[in-house]
Design a protein around this motif. Structure first.
Motif, PDB file in Angstrom:
ATOM      1  N   ASN A   1     -85.270  29.789 -23.677  1.00 12.65           N
ATOM      2  CA  ASN A   1     -84.148  29.916 -22.738  1.00 12.65           C
ATOM      3  C   ASN A   1     -82.849  30.121 -23.526  1.00 12.65           C
ATOM      4  O   ASN A   1     -81.854  29.458 -23.294  1.00 12.65           O
TER       5      ASN A   1
ATOM      6  N   LYS B   1     -79.051  25.236 -20.839  1.00  9.98           N
ATOM      7  CA  LYS B   1     -79.725  24.046 -20.333  1.00  9.98           C
ATOM      8  C   LYS B   1     -80.820  24.459 -19.355  1.00  9.98           C
ATOM      9  O   LYS B   1     -80.823  25.583 -18.831  1.00  9.98           O
ATOM     10  N   ASN B   2     -81.768  23.568 -19.106  1.00  7.92           N
ATOM     11  CA  ASN B   2     -82.891  23.862 -18.207  1.00  7.92           C
ATOM     12  C   ASN B   2     -82.383  24.237 -16.820  1.00  7.92           C
ATOM     13  O   ASN B   2     -81.482  23.596 -16.289  1.00  7.92           O
ATOM     14  N   GLY B   3     -82.975  25.266 -16.257  1.00  5.34           N
ATOM     15  CA  GLY B   3     -82.593  25.727 -14.924  1.00  5.34           C
ATOM     16  C   GLY B   3     -81.468  26.744 -14.925  1.00  5.34           C
ATOM     17  O   GLY B   3     -81.180  27.341 -13.895  1.00  5.34           O
TER      18      GLY B   3
END
Length: 95
Positions: free
Chosen positions: A24, A84-86
């Motif tokens: 990511n 960051k995640n998402g």
């Protein structure tokens, strides 16, 4: 520094695309005077995302020949920005 002056262009290569899917993370060519904090603030402001970390590296320009003349490409700076995640940047999703 102005956030739009820090980020020069996004980098889209096969290797960076693979890293984007695994970690990511996205990559940008940035101003040679920009620090990690400058890059983080610029990405968060321009793309409205949360940044987890930033890794920055200096890339040396290659020496190139044109016949008997020797030249050199410009040195530049590359930044890998881990989101960051998402979070995701739509610029890469439409490319």
């Amino acid at each position: 520094m102005n956030p739009y002056d820090v980020l020069i262009r996004p980098l889209l290569t096969e290797k960076i695309t693979a890293i984007r899917e695994i970690k990511n993370s996205v990559a940008f060519a940035v101003d040679s005077r920009a620090t990690r904090i400058d890059v983080k603030r610029a990405v968060e402001k321009v793309f409205s995302v949360k940044v987890a970390s930033v890794n920055v590296m200096n890339v040396r320009g290659k020496k190139k020949r044109q016949g008997r003349y020797l030249g050199k490409r410009s040195d530049w700076r590359k930044a890998f920005v881990t989101l960051k995640n998402g979070e995701k940047i739509e610029l890469y999703e439409t490319a």
